[in-house]
Design an enzyme around this catalytic site. Structure first.
Site, short mmCIF file in Angstrom:
data_model
loop_
_atom_site.label_atom_id
_atom_site.label_comp_id
_atom_site.label_asym_id
_atom_site.label_seq_id
_atom_site.Cartn_x
_atom_site.Cartn_y
_atom_site.Cartn_z
N GLY A 238 0.83 -1.20 0.00
CA GLY A 238 0.00 0.00 0.00
C GLY A 238 0.85 1.24 0.00
O GLY A 238 2.08 1.17 -0.10
N GLY A 239 0.19 2.37 0.12
CA GLY A 239 0.90 3.64 0.10
C GLY A 239 1.83 3.81 1.30
O GLY A 239 2.75 4.62 1.28
N SER B 229 4.92 -2.14 2.58
CA SER B 229 4.52 -3.52 2.28
C SER B 229 3.92 -4.19 3.51
O SER B 229 4.29 -3.88 4.64
CB SER B 229 5.73 -4.32 1.84
OG SER B 229 6.34 -3.68 0.76
N ASP C 24 -9.00 8.00 4.35
CA ASP C 24 -8.63 7.09 3.26
C ASP C 24 -9.49 5.83 3.28
O ASP C 24 -8.98 4.72 3.12
CB ASP C 24 -7.14 6.74 3.38
CG ASP C 24 -6.56 6.25 2.06
OD1 ASP C 24 -7.12 6.61 1.00
OD2 ASP C 24 -5.57 5.50 2.07
N1 LIG Z 1 -4.81 -6.88 9.32
C1 LIG Z 1 -4.75 -7.43 8.12
N2 LIG Z 1 -5.11 -8.72 7.96
C2 LIG Z 1 -5.06 -9.30 6.74
N3 LIG Z 1 -4.64 -8.70 5.63
C3 LIG Z 1 -4.28 -7.40 5.72
C4 LIG Z 1 -4.31 -6.70 6.97
N4 LIG Z 1 -3.89 -5.43 6.75
C5 LIG Z 1 -3.62 -5.34 5.45
N5 LIG Z 1 -3.84 -6.51 4.82
C6 LIG Z 1 -3.65 -6.81 3.39
O1 LIG Z 1 -2.62 -5.99 2.90
C7 LIG Z 1 -3.14 -5.20 1.83
C8 LIG Z 1 -2.43 -3.88 1.80
O2 LIG Z 1 -2.86 -3.12 2.91
P1 LIG Z 1 -2.47 -1.60 3.08
O3 LIG Z 1 -3.43 -1.03 4.05
O4 LIG Z 1 -1.05 -1.46 3.38
O5 LIG Z 1 -2.59 -1.01 1.64
P2 LIG Z 1 -3.83 -0.57 0.82
O6 LIG Z 1 -4.98 -0.35 1.73
O7 LIG Z 1 -4.00 -1.54 -0.30
O8 LIG Z 1 -3.34 0.79 0.24
P3 LIG Z 1 -3.12 2.13 0.98
O9 LIG Z 1 -1.93 2.00 1.85
O10 LIG Z 1 -2.91 3.01 -0.17
O11 LIG Z 1 -4.33 2.45 1.78
C9 LIG Z 1 -4.63 -5.11 2.07
O12 LIG Z 1 -5.31 -4.88 0.89
C10 LIG Z 1 -4.91 -6.50 2.63
O13 LIG Z 1 -5.05 -7.42 1.56
#
Ligand SMILES: Nc1ncnc2c1ncn2[C@@H]1O[C@H](COP(=O)(O)OP(=O)(O)OP(=O)(O)O)[C@@H](O)[C@H]1O
Length: 385
Positions: A101-102, A105, A220
């Site tokens: 994500g932003g 990783s 967000d």
């Molecule tokens: N607590 C969690 N349990 C299971 N999977 C998770 C969890 N947190 C994040 N993820 C997985 O990791 C991915 C990336 O999460 P993250 O919040 O870093 O990025 P994002 O939401 O895709 O983008 P951004 O950071 O731009 O909001 C999520 O889409 C999800 O699939």
């Protein structure tokens, strides 16, 4: 005689001097003994204190790390050693990477205590000072609600800033519901599951907006930030992360935030949904996106509207603020469904939408159009660049 007297005087003086010296010696011995006792007491106190300190450090789970100097702000947060994080993720093995994500990783990891965690390695931009980082982490870790992802702790060693969250089994909405739902992920999102997710997210946001002190605006909210547990109950992630980011980091929008709604009623439902409820949800969505923030309901009201504790039928819904910001927006042709009942959402004029389930007019003056088949209609808005 005189000589004898002088002699005996001298002897008496000598005797007295001897006694005085003896007394001095006794006093010195006494003082020495007292000093030794005091030193012994002091060392006992020190040992006791050291014992307490050791005990409290080992019981609070705080391991020696770069955060050592910050014990005063970390008492509620588990501090993980970088070594443990590396072991948990098999040295950040690509096979354990579950997202990017932003903020950085995300890896799935197995912690020493047996917990499964989602480990978010924050990107370089977020590397603020240890003290500031831990202060924010303390704030985030105190925020607990059934619709928020739980923060287990963090790692702050050298340049590393890592967040350790509760791992949720059923991934994020973007990778399940939006990525094909049942067919791809094996999960079935029937209407009641979707409605439950909607209400859960609203409850989580209401908690952040209205109950947490100071209030937190997520900024967000989107499908990838809604993670589902094993019962498909939604948990909002990344709340409070905006606080960890420097203001110049562009990832989190500082003006208009949110991700637009592309299909309002998913054709994957095959027309099996509560159309009246869907229309109500659409109205609530429009209420929440009105141009003027003052006209938008608070999240606790949204929860009441969604759960029908509060009625919205008589509300006038004014034009969404976001829509005018987009270059080109059109409404897709309605998709025919097998639903027997006709439910129509109605735009009465360009600045005021009155959404009603029983009548429909349309207005194209802002480039919007809507359409419905005479029997069944699924309304979907799409944004094109
Ligand atoms: N607590 C969690 N349990 C299971 N999977 C998770 C969890 N947190 C994040 N993820 C997985 O990791 C991915 C990336 O999460 P993250 O919040 O870093 O990025 P994002 O939401 O895709 O983008 P951004 O950071 O731009 O909001 C999520 O889409 C999800 O699939």
């Amino acid at each position: 005689m005189k000589g004898e007297r002088i002699e005996s005087d001298e002897m008496r003086k000598e005797e007295r001097r001897g006694r005085t010296m003896e007394g001095d010696g006794e006093r010195v011995e006494e003082a020495k003994a007292r000093l030794i006792t005091e030193l012994q007491l002091l060392s006992q106190v020190c040992l006791t204190l050291m014992g307490c300190f050791w005990f409290s450090r080992h019981n609070s789970g705080v391991e020696p790390s770069e955060a050592d100097g910050e014990l005063s702000v970390t008492e509620k947060v588990k501090i993980y050693k970088y070594k443990e994080i590396r072991q948990a993720t098999d040295d950040f093995n690509a096979l354990n990477k579950i997202g990017e994500g932003g903020f950085g990783s995300v890896y799935k990891g197995h912690l020493k205590d047996g917990k499964v965690a989602a480990i978010k390695v924050l990107s370089a931009e977020s590397r603020q000072g240890v003290k500031e980082f831990l202060t924010e982490i303390n704030v985030i870790s105190e925020i607990q609600h059934e619709n928020l992802v739980k923060l287990y702790g963090c790692c702050v060693e050298g340049n590393h800033r890592i967040l350790v969250y509760n791992y949720l089994e059923n991934n994020s909405l973007d990778k399940t519901l939006l990525a094909g739902g049942y067919t791809r992920s094996g999960l079935q999102f029937d209407w009641s599951t979707r409605a439950n997710i909607c209400v859960g997210v609203a409850k989580g946001l209401a908690f952040l907006h209205e109950e947490v002190q100071p209030h937190i605006i997520h900024r967000d909210i989107k499908a990838s930030n809604i993670i589902l547990d094993r019962d498909l109950s939604p948990k909002i992630s990344d709340f409070g992360l905006a606080r960890l980011m420097p203001p110049n980091m562009t990832h989190v929008s500082t003006c208009v935030a949110g991700t637009i709604w592309s299909n309002l009623v998913d054709i994957a439902l095959g027309g099996v949904f509560d159309a009246e409820e869907a229309c109500r949800y659409l109205r609530i969505g429009l209420l929440c996106t009105q141009d003027s923030p003052q006209l938008r309901p608070t999240m606790s009201i949204v929860v009441k509207l969604l759960t029908e504790e509060k009625d919205i039928d008589t509300k006038k819904i004014t034009k969404p603020g976001l829509i005018s910001d987009f270059m080109d927006m059109k409404v897709r042709e309605p998709v025919e469904t097998k639903t027997e009942e006709v439910n129509r959402c109605n735009y009465t004029n360009p600045s005021s939408y009155n959404v009603s389930p029983s009548s429909r007019t349309s207005d194209n003056s802002n480039g919007y159009s809507s359409g419905a088949s005479s029997t069944n209609a699924v309304y979907s808005l799409s944004i094109t660049n």
